[in-house]
Design an enzyme around this catalytic site. Structure first.
Site: not given
Length: 248
Positions: A85, A150
């Protein structure tokens, strides 16, 4: 949904989606290994879980350090569920992106889950069971200015999800990903304010088919589904938990 008797390792689980996932997993019966850089935050998450009768422990990790990743894998031992995560979200136009920020994003968002999975998966394979859940982002599919690094790392993580599903599937280990849409976490709200300015949150929420941002718990529920036996025939999938943002 139950994870009774299971051990789960969740990276980046001291805040946001990771924290909600840790709490939800504990409620479902799992022993949760909370990990992150901030010991105070990690300890607080563990105390919250234990206060409600759950089982948890904290292991500090520096995801940019391969030695620290190996130490985390050793401390975790044999886990049934791994949730990759943790992530960082550099924001800059491509022409302004510095090399240090680029390298850090690749190290945290891509290299860390790669080598942590490589360290954790062999014990899953030996037991012929396990579930790995990678946390991607709708920006892996939807183009958003300023998110070039990202989005590229998250797209790569989705590719790894499919490859790992093919590699580990014959041994009974499932690998899936969740691709959240805009979620009300501290990191996302800060990024929205920086990129879109005042009114940005409302503007972003309006892009989804439900007209709102997700709460972290809503994403955690999808992660729990992929972790447990209710998704036993699901592997190599990327679940878009984005209120239809990538569908229309």
């Amino acid at each position: 949904m139950t994870l009774i008797g299971k051990t789960a390792l969740i990276t980046g689980s001291t805040t946001g989606i990771g924290k909600e996932t840790a709490q939800l997993f504990a409620y479902a019966g799992a022993e949760v290994i909370v990990s992150g850089r901030d010991t105070d935050r990690g300890t607080a998450v563990v105390e919250d879980i234990m206060r409600t009768g759950g089982r948890a422990r904290f292991v500090a990790v520096e995801l940019t350090d391969l030695g620290s990743l190996r130490a985390l894998a050793d401390a975790a031992g044999a886990v049934d569920v791994l949730v990759n995560n943790a992530g960082v979200q550099p924001l800059a136009p491509t022409v302004a992106q510095d090399a240090d920020g680029f390298d850090n994003a690749v190290a945290v968002n891509l290299r860390a889950p790669y080598f942590l999975t490589a360290a954790i998966a062999p014990k899953m394979i030996a037991r012929e069971s396990g579930s790995i859940v990678n946390i991607s982002s709708m920006t892996a599919t939807v183009a958003m200015p300023g998110f070039s690094v990202y989005s590229a790392t998250k797209a790569a993580l989705e590719s790894l999800t499919r490859t790992w599903a093919a590699e580990f599937g014959p041994a009974g280990v499932r690998v899936n990903a969740v691709s959240p849409g805009s979620t009300r976490t501290e990191t996302v709200l800060t990024a929205v304010a920086e990129v879109l300015g005042e009114g940005g949150e409302k503007q972003l929420a309006g892009l989804s088919l439900l007209g709102r941002m997700a709460e972290p718990r809503e994403i955690a529920e999808v992660i729990l589904f992929l972790a447990g036996e209710s998704s036993s025939y699901l592997t190599g999938a990327v679940i878009a938990a984005d209120a239809g943002r990538t569908a229309a």
